[in-house]
Structures are given as structure tokens and as C-alpha cells.
Design a protein around this motif. Structure first.
Motif, mmCIF file in Angstrom:
data_model
loop_
_atom_site.group_PDB
_atom_site.id
_atom_site.type_symbol
_atom_site.label_atom_id
_atom_site.label_comp_id
_atom_site.label_asym_id
_atom_site.label_seq_id
_atom_site.Cartn_x
_atom_site.Cartn_y
_atom_site.Cartn_z
ATOM 1 N N PHE A 12 2.236 -5.783 0.373
ATOM 2 C CA PHE A 12 3.098 -4.996 -0.520
ATOM 3 C C PHE A 12 3.869 -5.906 -1.471
ATOM 4 O O PHE A 12 4.057 -5.577 -2.653
ATOM 5 N N ASP A 13 4.314 -7.067 -0.972
ATOM 6 C CA ASP A 13 5.020 -8.013 -1.850
ATOM 7 C C ASP A 13 4.099 -8.543 -2.941
ATOM 8 O O ASP A 13 4.522 -8.732 -4.090
ATOM 9 N N ARG A 14 2.832 -8.797 -2.588
ATOM 10 C CA ARG A 14 1.891 -9.311 -3.588
ATOM 11 C C ARG A 14 1.501 -8.245 -4.594
ATOM 12 O O ARG A 14 1.154 -8.552 -5.736
ATOM 13 N N LEU A 15 1.523 -6.973 -4.194
ATOM 14 C CA LEU A 15 1.240 -5.901 -5.149
ATOM 15 C C LEU A 15 2.302 -5.843 -6.246
ATOM 16 O O LEU A 15 1.989 -5.602 -7.420
ATOM 17 N N HIS A 21 -3.599 -12.887 -7.195
ATOM 18 C CA HIS A 21 -3.964 -11.557 -7.694
ATOM 19 C C HIS A 21 -5.385 -11.184 -7.260
ATOM 20 O O HIS A 21 -5.647 -10.012 -6.930
ATOM 21 N N PHE A 22 -6.288 -12.137 -7.267
ATOM 22 C CA PHE A 22 -7.672 -11.867 -6.866
ATOM 23 C C PHE A 22 -7.734 -11.460 -5.391
ATOM 24 O O PHE A 22 -8.418 -10.510 -5.023
ATOM 25 N N PHE A 23 -7.003 -12.178 -4.549
ATOM 26 C CA PHE A 23 -6.964 -11.850 -3.123
ATOM 27 C C PHE A 23 -6.358 -10.463 -2.901
ATOM 28 O O PHE A 23 -6.856 -9.663 -2.095
ATOM 29 N N THR A 24 -5.289 -10.153 -3.628
ATOM 30 C CA THR A 24 -4.656 -8.842 -3.508
ATOM 31 C C THR A 24 -5.581 -7.736 -4.000
ATOM 32 O O THR A 24 -5.630 -6.649 -3.409
ATOM 33 N N ALA A 25 -6.326 -7.992 -5.080
ATOM 34 C CA ALA A 25 -7.249 -6.985 -5.611
ATOM 35 C C ALA A 25 -8.353 -6.667 -4.605
ATOM 36 O O ALA A 25 -8.753 -5.500 -4.451
ATOM 37 N N ILE A 26 -8.856 -7.674 -3.904
ATOM 38 C CA ILE A 26 -9.874 -7.432 -2.882
ATOM 39 C C ILE A 26 -9.320 -6.546 -1.776
ATOM 40 O O ILE A 26 -9.966 -5.586 -1.327
ATOM 41 N N LEU A 30 -6.321 -19.878 1.983
ATOM 42 C CA LEU A 30 -6.305 -18.773 2.935
ATOM 43 C C LEU A 30 -5.250 -18.963 4.004
ATOM 44 O O LEU A 30 -4.742 -17.977 4.559
ATOM 45 N N SER A 31 -4.912 -20.207 4.307
ATOM 46 C CA SER A 31 -3.874 -20.441 5.306
ATOM 47 C C SER A 31 -2.516 -19.940 4.833
ATOM 48 O O SER A 31 -1.656 -19.601 5.649
ATOM 49 N N PHE A 32 -2.308 -19.881 3.513
ATOM 50 C CA PHE A 32 -1.060 -19.358 2.974
ATOM 51 C C PHE A 32 -1.139 -17.862 2.670
ATOM 52 O O PHE A 32 -0.127 -17.164 2.774
ATOM 53 N N LEU A 33 -2.317 -17.374 2.280
ATOM 54 C CA LEU A 33 -2.455 -15.967 1.918
ATOM 55 C C LEU A 33 -2.745 -15.063 3.099
ATOM 56 O O LEU A 33 -2.396 -13.879 3.077
ATOM 57 N N ASP A 34 -3.385 -15.585 4.119
ATOM 58 C CA ASP A 34 -3.816 -14.738 5.237
ATOM 59 C C ASP A 34 -3.647 -15.510 6.537
ATOM 60 O O ASP A 34 -4.622 -15.937 7.157
ATOM 61 N N ASP A 35 -2.404 -15.680 6.938
ATOM 62 C CA ASP A 35 -2.121 -16.423 8.158
ATOM 63 C C ASP A 35 -1.047 -15.686 8.944
ATOM 64 O O ASP A 35 -0.184 -15.017 8.365
ATOM 65 N N LEU A 36 -1.104 -15.798 10.267
ATOM 66 C CA LEU A 36 -0.141 -15.109 11.122
ATOM 67 C C LEU A 36 1.210 -15.803 11.162
ATOM 68 O O LEU A 36 2.180 -15.240 11.663
#
Length: 302
Positions: A185-188, A213-218, A261-267
Motif C-alpha cells: 500500500f505504501d508503494r502504491l 514501480h515495476f515491482f508494484t505494478a506486477i 528483492l531483499s529490500f522489496l520482498d523480505d520479511l
């Protein structure tokens, strides 16, 4: 709002509740024959949709448990993934025999419950932001919530006066409030936010904005596809599409580096990442300072 609706007498749609504690249909009892009038081969044919439902329920339960037990919440007590899943499986069997709605994980309710139990420090200095200390871990609120839900069957004479718009407003508030702190939601919001007004997110320091933006669009495209399938006649394959997201995430390795990906999709929580990033920068500055001091000493020696 309920009292105002009752006093004024607004002709709003009300909550539909049964008048007696009994099965909703008069032609059935409390327990249902799993096979019923169907032929024997329907048991074998039901294995395929049962497998799809198993995938959906498993992922729904585990995703909800992972969100609740994330490290950012600083929970001290251990999690019980297997015990929770076992209890869900037992309740699913009971609900199926009695013809009741399935007992599944309530993701929004769970997130709202955790947020309501957050403990923050008292602000002493003017303008100081409260510091998150942890979650007040106890079982009283959960026990009372479900005890009151069970007692609601005896309050039907009162619940029938609740307007449906009030319920929709409560559900909308729960959904919107649970969006706070979710990275997606923050990236949107970054799509319509100028660069100078963007918050200091850790992934914006290390990942180019176009890739964010590309990661959020996917993710947004996958969400729209899932919702479209869910509301269409092809809803039976919805669990398979949820499972297909695993392969979509694997395919992202071709478009993003492991570091991105470690920053965009990490726990790891945002706060923990910032602390680690600060330590790394401090260590690099210390190494540069020591290297400069060593070079100065050598030049003086020469």
C-alpha cells in the motif's frame, strides 16, 4: 448510529437474523449425511475440488499466521503454526458435518486485533513520537471475542435493529485501518507522490524508483487478476491461481537482483533494515577514516 436509526425510524435495510435457535431449513436436522442422495462416485469426484479448497485454506491460514507473527510485532511467546492448522482442520470437519460455514482464518480481524494490542511509550518531550514497545500478549480478548460471538445467537431480538450500512462502515474501517504499515500500500502511493515528498523508506535508498514501480505494478496486476477470477464463473480455479503466485515470484528473479528483492520482498521489518543499514554505513565510514589515518601516518614516516 444504531440508536439514531432506531429513534428516527429511518427505513434502512436491517441485519437479517433468524427468530429461533434452529437450522435455517425445516427439511434438515443439525447433522447432514455427507453423501446424501448423491451416487457413490460423487465421493471420488469431490477429491479434485477438495484439493483446491485445501490449497486455499492452507495458504490463507499460513499467510495470516505469518502476518500476525512477524518480527516487527516483537512477540515474546512462540507461534503455533501446526496447532493452529490442526484446529482449523478439526473445525472444518465439524462445520462440514453440521452444514455450517467453514471455520477459516480471519486475516483482517487478526491484523486489527494485533494492532489494538500495541503498546507504545508515553511521550515526554513536546513533538516526540511515541515509540513502539511491543504487543500486549494475552488470551482474554480473544476468549471474550468468540464468547460474545457465541452468545450473539441469544441476542437476535436486539441485533435485528442494526442497520446494514453501519455494519458496512465497521467492515470498511477495519479494512482500511489494517492497510497501515503494509509495504504494498505504501508503494502504491508512490505513483502519485513527488520525489521530494516521498518518505524515507529503506528500499528507496537502494532500489531505483522505476524498479520499485515495476515491482508494484506486477503485484497490482496479480491482485486484479485474482479478483477478476474470484468474481467470475472460473472461481473454482482461484486456489490454483493463488498457488501460481509462487511461480510468479520465482520468475521475478529474472527481472530483479537478489539485493533488490531483499529490500522489496523480505520479511525483515522496515525499522530493522534501517538499523542494519545505519550500522553498515557507520562501519564503512570507520574503515575509510582508519584507512585515511594509516595513509597519513605512512606519508609522515616517509
Amino acid at each position: 448510529m444504531v440508536l439514531l436509526d432506531f429513534v428516527v425510524g429511518i427505513p434502512s435495510p436491517k441485519l437479517h437474523v433468524p427468530h429461533a435457535f434452529k437450522p435455517t431449513r425445516d427439511d434438515r436436522g443439525w447433522f447432514i449425511n455427507p453423501i446424501g442422495p448423491n451416487p457413490w462416485w460423487t465421493v471420488l469426484a469431490a477429491l479434485v475440488p477438495a484439493l483446491l479448497c485445501t490449497i486455499l485454506i492452507f495458504m490463507d491460514q499460513q499467510i495470516s499466521a505469518v502476518i500476525v507473527n512477524r518480527k516487527e510485532h516483537k512477540l515474546k511467546k512462540g507461534c503455533g503454526y501446526h496447532l493452529d492448522l490442526f484446529m482449523v482442520a478439526v473445525m472444518l470437519g465439524v462445520c462440514s458435518v453440521m452444514g455450517l460455514p467453514w471455520f477459516v482464518a480471519a486475516t483482517v480481524l487478526s491484523i486489527t486485533h494485533v494492532n489494538s494490542l500495541k503498546v507504545e511509550s508515553d511521550c515526554s518531550a513536546p513533538g516526540e513520537q511515541p515509540k513502539f514497545l511491543g504487543i500486549r500478549e494475552q488470551r482474554v480478548t480473544g476468549l471474550l471475542i468468540f464468547a460474545l460471538m457465541g452468545c450473539s445467537v441469544f441476542f437476535t431480538s436486539v441485533l435485528k435493529f442494526i442497520p446494514m450500512p453501519v455494519l458496512y462502515g465497521v467492515f470498511l474501517y477495519m479494512g482500511v485501518s489494517s492497510l497501515r504499515g503494509i509495504q504494498f500500500f505504501d508503494r502504491l502511493k508512490l505513483f502519485w507522490m513527488p520525489a521530494k515528498h516521498q518518505p524515507d523508506f529503506i528500499y528507496l535508498r537502494h532500489v531505483p524508483l522505476r524498479k520499485v514501480h515495476f515491482f508494484t505494478a506486477i503485484q497490482l496486476i496479480c491482485l486484479v487478476l485474482l479478483w477478476t477470477i474470484k468474481v467470475s464463473r472460473a472461481a473454482i480455479i482461484f486456489p490454483l491461481m493463488v498457488l501460481a503466485l509462487v511461480f510468479v515470484r520465482k520468475a521475478m528473479d529474472l527481472c530483479f537482483s537478489k539485493r533488490e528483492l531483499s529490500f522489496l520482498d523480505d520479511l525483515m521489518p522496515e525499522r530493522k533494515k534501517k538499523l542494519d543499514d545505519g550500522r553498515n554505513e557507520a562501519g564503512e565510514e570507520e574503515e575509510v577514516r582508519l584507512a585515511g589515518s594509516s595513509g597519513l601516518d605512512i606519508s609522515r614516516g616517509l
